[in-house]
Design a protein around this motif. Structure first.
Motif, PDB file in Angstrom:
ATOM      1  N   PHE A  11       0.715  -1.119   0.017  1.00 27.92           N
ATOM      2  CA  PHE A  11       0.015   0.018   0.154  1.00 27.92           C
ATOM      3  C   PHE A  11       0.978   1.078  -0.068  1.00 27.92           C
ATOM      4  O   PHE A  11       0.283   2.257  -0.238  1.00 27.92           O
ATOM      5  CB  PHE A  11      -1.082   0.092   1.153  1.00 27.92           C
ATOM      6  N   GLU A  12       2.065   1.241   0.159  1.00 22.08           N
ATOM      7  CA  GLU A  12       3.118   2.182  -0.052  1.00 22.08           C
ATOM      8  C   GLU A  12       3.304   2.792  -1.168  1.00 22.08           C
ATOM      9  O   GLU A  12       3.493   4.002  -1.506  1.00 22.08           O
ATOM     10  CB  GLU A  12       4.364   1.878   0.642  1.00 22.08           C
ATOM     11  N   ASN A  13       2.670   1.922  -2.110  1.00 21.79           N
ATOM     12  CA  ASN A  13       2.885   2.492  -3.660  1.00 21.79           C
ATOM     13  C   ASN A  13       1.418   2.639  -4.261  1.00 21.79           C
ATOM     14  O   ASN A  13       1.287   2.718  -5.469  1.00 21.79           O
ATOM     15  CB  ASN A  13       3.599   1.354  -4.367  1.00 21.79           C
ATOM     16  N   ILE A  14       0.352   2.726  -3.491  1.00 25.74           N
ATOM     17  CA  ILE A  14      -0.704   3.323  -3.947  1.00 25.74           C
ATOM     18  C   ILE A  14      -1.198   4.621  -3.524  1.00 25.74           C
ATOM     19  O   ILE A  14      -1.236   4.940  -2.346  1.00 25.74           O
ATOM     20  CB  ILE A  14      -1.979   2.200  -3.410  1.00 25.74           C
ATOM     21  N   PHE A  15      -1.061   5.451  -4.540  1.00 23.73           N
ATOM     22  CA  PHE A  15      -1.348   6.892  -4.282  1.00 23.73           C
ATOM     23  C   PHE A  15      -2.736   7.621  -4.262  1.00 23.73           C
ATOM     24  O   PHE A  15      -3.396   7.106  -5.160  1.00 23.73           O
ATOM     25  CB  PHE A  15      -0.208   7.680  -5.005  1.00 23.73           C
ATOM     26  N   ASP A  16      -2.749   8.441  -3.711  1.00 20.73           N
ATOM     27  CA  ASP A  16      -4.010   9.448  -3.833  1.00 20.73           C
ATOM     28  C   ASP A  16      -4.218  10.096  -4.847  1.00 20.73           C
ATOM     29  O   ASP A  16      -3.267  10.918  -5.313  1.00 20.73           O
ATOM     30  CB  ASP A  16      -4.116  10.527  -2.453  1.00 20.73           C
ATOM     31  N   SER A  23       0.934   8.417  -0.496  1.00 23.32           N
ATOM     32  CA  SER A  23       0.280   7.020  -0.390  1.00 23.32           C
ATOM     33  C   SER A  23      -0.807   7.108   0.410  1.00 23.32           C
ATOM     34  O   SER A  23      -1.115   7.783   1.184  1.00 23.32           O
ATOM     35  CB  SER A  23       1.418   6.078   0.051  1.00 23.32           C
ATOM     36  N   ILE A  24      -1.916   5.857   0.345  1.00 23.47           N
ATOM     37  CA  ILE A  24      -3.044   5.794   1.229  1.00 23.47           C
ATOM     38  C   ILE A  24      -2.649   5.530   2.701  1.00 23.47           C
ATOM     39  O   ILE A  24      -3.203   5.732   3.454  1.00 23.47           O
ATOM     40  CB  ILE A  24      -3.708   4.796   0.337  1.00 23.47           C
ATOM     41  N   LEU A  25      -1.289   4.978   2.662  1.00 18.34           N
ATOM     42  CA  LEU A  25      -0.787   4.765   4.215  1.00 18.34           C
ATOM     43  C   LEU A  25      -0.432   6.508   4.486  1.00 18.34           C
ATOM     44  O   LEU A  25      -0.664   6.552   5.849  1.00 18.34           O
ATOM     45  CB  LEU A  25       0.582   3.976   4.304  1.00 18.34           C
ATOM     46  N   ASP A  26       0.267   7.264   3.953  1.00 26.49           N
ATOM     47  CA  ASP A  26       0.435   8.510   4.280  1.00 26.49           C
ATOM     48  C   ASP A  26      -0.813   9.146   4.868  1.00 26.49           C
ATOM     49  O   ASP A  26      -1.009   9.915   5.779  1.00 26.49           O
ATOM     50  CB  ASP A  26       1.164   9.349   3.328  1.00 26.49           C
ATOM     51  N   VAL A  44     -10.114  -2.758   4.830  1.00 24.94           N
ATOM     52  CA  VAL A  44     -11.064  -1.716   5.386  1.00 24.94           C
ATOM     53  C   VAL A  44     -10.434  -0.203   5.225  1.00 24.94           C
ATOM     54  O   VAL A  44      -9.493  -0.088   5.699  1.00 24.94           O
ATOM     55  CB  VAL A  44     -11.564  -1.755   7.085  1.00 24.94           C
ATOM     56  N   ILE A  45     -10.921   0.539   4.438  1.00 26.75           N
ATOM     57  CA  ILE A  45     -10.670   1.871   4.216  1.00 26.75           C
ATOM     58  C   ILE A  45     -11.699   3.105   4.862  1.00 26.75           C
ATOM     59  O   ILE A  45     -12.944   2.724   4.902  1.00 26.75           O
ATOM     60  CB  ILE A  45     -10.301   2.366   3.048  1.00 26.75           C
ATOM     61  N   THR A  46     -11.044   4.149   5.283  1.00 24.92           N
ATOM     62  CA  THR A  46     -12.081   5.235   5.615  1.00 24.92           C
ATOM     63  C   THR A  46     -11.897   6.391   4.924  1.00 24.92           C
ATOM     64  O   THR A  46     -10.489   7.004   4.728  1.00 24.92           O
ATOM     65  CB  THR A  46     -11.925   5.506   7.388  1.00 24.92           C
TER      66      THR A  46
END
Length: 163
Positions: A11-16, A23-26, A44-46
């Motif tokens: 997920f570090e490589n999936i960006f907004d 990233s989505i983790l950021d 699960v995402i918010t």
């Protein structure tokens, strides 16, 4: 078998799509990962706010990334409670925002409370560092940002609103 730690790293490589340096983790929007079997995973995402148009693209990118890892059944579940808060953003994400030219959200203990939100916040210009800035519009390029202008360097900039 891909484990949860590998998925979190992925997920570090999936960006907004709206702020492509985050990233989505950021952003702190990934709340849980459940590997149910070698073929099935649930994420699960918010959303940063209800109705955020980027969530469909983010969900699709999560699905694609997990399908490429061999999962045949990928469920991306959006939850609204507890509501996302800028407190969930990583510190490195806030620094990336600033380097990208977007003022990161203020720390809540400074001035960002529900009462203080109605008043103009002291926002630091991401270009020159001045706090001599002014609110131009409560909404910037997206609903989660406000438009400010620096009174010293005259540059306009987005401010990622805290909530």
């Amino acid at each position: 078998m891909v484990n949860e730690a590998t998925i979190w790293k992925l997920f570090e490589n999936i960006f907004d799509p709206e702020v492509p340096v985050l990233s989505i983790l950021d952003l702190g929007i990934v709340r849980e990962v459940h590997v149910k079997s070698e073929q099935e995973v649930e994420v699960v995402i918010t959303p940063t706010y209800s109705g955020c148009p980027a969530m469909d693209v983010i969900g699709m990118n999560i699905r694609i990334a997990l399908l490429q890892q061999g999962f045949a059944q990928v469920q991306v579940k959006q939850v609204l409670s507890p509501a996302w808060t800028t407190d969930w953003m990583s510190e490195s994400g806030k620094q990336k925002l600033k380097a990208y030219g977007i003022a990161p959200p203020n720390h809540k203990q400074l001035v960002c409370t529900p009462d203080a939100f109605q008043e103009e916040e002291a926002v630091q210009c991401p270009h020159c560092g001045s706090y001599h800035t002014r609110l131009v519009s409560r909404f910037g390029s997206t609903a989660c940002k406000a438009l400010y202008q620096c009174n010293d360097c005259q540059e306009p900039f987005d401010y990622f609103k805290c909530h």
